[in-house]
Write an enzyme that holds these catalytic residues in place. Structure first.
Site, PDB file in Angstrom:
ATOM      1  N   LYS A  84       0.842  -1.202   0.000  1.00 21.46           N
ATOM      2  CA  LYS A  84       0.000   0.000   0.000  1.00 21.46           C
ATOM      3  C   LYS A  84       0.883   1.261   0.000  1.00 21.46           C
ATOM      4  O   LYS A  84       2.092   1.183   0.260  1.00 21.46           O
ATOM      5  CB  LYS A  84      -0.900  -0.029   1.241  1.00 21.46           C
ATOM      6  CG  LYS A  84      -1.788  -1.274   1.365  1.00 21.46           C
ATOM      7  CD  LYS A  84      -2.776  -1.078   2.516  1.00 21.46           C
ATOM      8  CE  LYS A  84      -3.353  -2.369   3.043  1.00 21.46           C
ATOM      9  NZ  LYS A  84      -4.326  -2.147   4.141  1.00 21.46           N
ATOM     10  N   TYR A  89     -12.271  -2.807  -2.173  1.00 20.10           N
ATOM     11  CA  TYR A  89     -12.791  -2.724  -0.814  1.00 20.10           C
ATOM     12  C   TYR A  89     -14.317  -2.779  -0.741  1.00 20.10           C
ATOM     13  O   TYR A  89     -14.896  -2.364   0.266  1.00 20.10           O
ATOM     14  CB  TYR A  89     -12.260  -1.458  -0.141  1.00 20.10           C
ATOM     15  CG  TYR A  89     -10.790  -1.546   0.241  1.00 20.10           C
ATOM     16  CD1 TYR A  89     -10.274  -2.675   0.887  1.00 20.10           C
ATOM     17  CD2 TYR A  89      -9.919  -0.493  -0.014  1.00 20.10           C
ATOM     18  CE1 TYR A  89      -8.931  -2.749   1.236  1.00 20.10           C
ATOM     19  CE2 TYR A  89      -8.570  -0.561   0.341  1.00 20.10           C
ATOM     20  CZ  TYR A  89      -8.089  -1.698   0.969  1.00 20.10           C
ATOM     21  OH  TYR A  89      -6.763  -1.761   1.327  1.00 20.10           O
ATOM     22  N   THR A 144      -4.090  -8.085  11.026  1.00 17.75           N
ATOM     23  CA  THR A 144      -4.540  -6.804  10.451  1.00 17.75           C
ATOM     24  C   THR A 144      -4.026  -5.614  11.259  1.00 17.75           C
ATOM     25  O   THR A 144      -3.526  -4.644  10.698  1.00 17.75           O
ATOM     26  CB  THR A 144      -6.092  -6.781  10.420  1.00 17.75           C
ATOM     27  OG1 THR A 144      -6.547  -7.890   9.658  1.00 17.75           O
ATOM     28  CG2 THR A 144      -6.600  -5.487   9.814  1.00 17.75           C
ATOM     29  N   ASN A 180      -1.078  -0.556   7.576  1.00 21.29           N
ATOM     30  CA  ASN A 180      -0.418  -1.837   7.867  1.00 21.29           C
ATOM     31  C   ASN A 180       0.361  -2.366   6.664  1.00 21.29           C
ATOM     32  O   ASN A 180       0.564  -3.562   6.527  1.00 21.29           O
ATOM     33  CB  ASN A 180      -1.425  -2.865   8.379  1.00 21.29           C
ATOM     34  CG  ASN A 180      -2.594  -3.048   7.427  1.00 21.29           C
ATOM     35  OD1 ASN A 180      -2.550  -2.622   6.275  1.00 21.29           O
ATOM     36  ND2 ASN A 180      -3.635  -3.707   7.900  1.00 21.29           N
ATOM     37  N   HIS A 197      -1.745  -5.274   1.649  1.00 17.94           N
ATOM     38  CA  HIS A 197      -3.037  -5.946   1.487  1.00 17.94           C
ATOM     39  C   HIS A 197      -2.770  -7.359   0.988  1.00 17.94           C
ATOM     40  O   HIS A 197      -1.868  -7.558   0.176  1.00 17.94           O
ATOM     41  CB  HIS A 197      -3.894  -5.209   0.449  1.00 17.94           C
ATOM     42  CG  HIS A 197      -5.075  -6.012  -0.013  1.00 17.94           C
ATOM     43  ND1 HIS A 197      -6.263  -6.032   0.686  1.00 17.94           N
ATOM     44  CD2 HIS A 197      -5.227  -6.872  -1.062  1.00 17.94           C
ATOM     45  CE1 HIS A 197      -7.108  -6.859   0.066  1.00 17.94           C
ATOM     46  NE2 HIS A 197      -6.501  -7.378  -0.987  1.00 17.94           N
ATOM     47  N   GLU A 241      -9.495  -9.817  -7.291  1.00 22.27           N
ATOM     48  CA  GLU A 241      -8.629  -8.666  -7.018  1.00 22.27           C
ATOM     49  C   GLU A 241      -7.507  -8.554  -8.062  1.00 22.27           C
ATOM     50  O   GLU A 241      -7.202  -7.452  -8.527  1.00 22.27           O
ATOM     51  CB  GLU A 241      -8.059  -8.779  -5.601  1.00 22.27           C
ATOM     52  CG  GLU A 241      -9.153  -8.608  -4.543  1.00 22.27           C
ATOM     53  CD  GLU A 241      -8.714  -8.928  -3.116  1.00 22.27           C
ATOM     54  OE1 GLU A 241      -7.518  -9.229  -2.893  1.00 22.27           O
ATOM     55  OE2 GLU A 241      -9.576  -8.882  -2.222  1.00 22.27           O
TER      56      GLU A 241
END
Ligand code: IDP
Ligand code: MG
Length: 139
Positions: free
Chosen positions: A10, A50, A92, A120, A123, A134
């Site tokens: 991310k 998402y 997570t 975090n 993904h 995805e």
């Protein structure tokens, strides 16, 4: 089972220069990187990625975070790739992620963005069906 899974480093992880280190961890674990690319996630791609979280209070912050700068998308193959990648990523909430996991080792002092979204670093898909869905958004 030989599986494919999808993950994305991310914007918080890319901005901190973690792409190469994370890819090395993935390969060192015996998983194979079959595709990877730099990209900046669009609003539309973020909403697809998402969609399952659209009713959550942190949804808009999540879309904002994932579209905030360059990301790095990766498709992975290996025996039980989905669960192995999730294990490698850790929990997570990085504060609960074990040492030795990506989220645990790369945890920031302040894990929240200004609007309360949890940062975090990575993904990862949670099942093969979602992995396929995805990966198709980004490759
Ligand atoms: P996962 O990334 O481990 O699969 P999900 O529950 O699918 O976790 O949540 C997606 C993302 O939403 C997380 O990676 C994190 O960035 C963010 N997130 C999850 N739960 C919370 C929360 O309670 N507050 C703020 N952000 C959250
Ligand atoms: Mg998830």
């Amino acid at each position: 089972m030989l599986e494919r899974t999808f993950c994305m480093i991310k914007p918080d992880g890319v901005a901190r220069g973690l792409v190469d280190g994370i890819k090395q961890r993935i390969e060192k674990s015996g998983l194979k990187i079959v595709k990877s690319r730099d990209l900046t996630v669009s609003e539309e791609q973020a909403r697809k990625l998402y969609a399952v979280h659209k009713e959550k209070p942190f949804y808009s912050g999540l879309v904002k975070l994932i579209t905030s700068g360059p990301s790095h998308a990766i498709e992975i193959e290996g025996e039980n790739a989905v669960s192995r990648l999730r294990k490698l990523m850790g929990a997570t909430d990085p504060r609960q992620a074990d040492p030795g996991t990506i989220r645990g080792d790369y945890k920031e002092d302040n894990i929240y963005t200004a609007d309360g979204t949890m940062k975090n670093v990575i993904h990862g898909s949670d099942c093969t069906e979602n992995a396929k869905h995805e990966a198709a958004i980004f490759f």
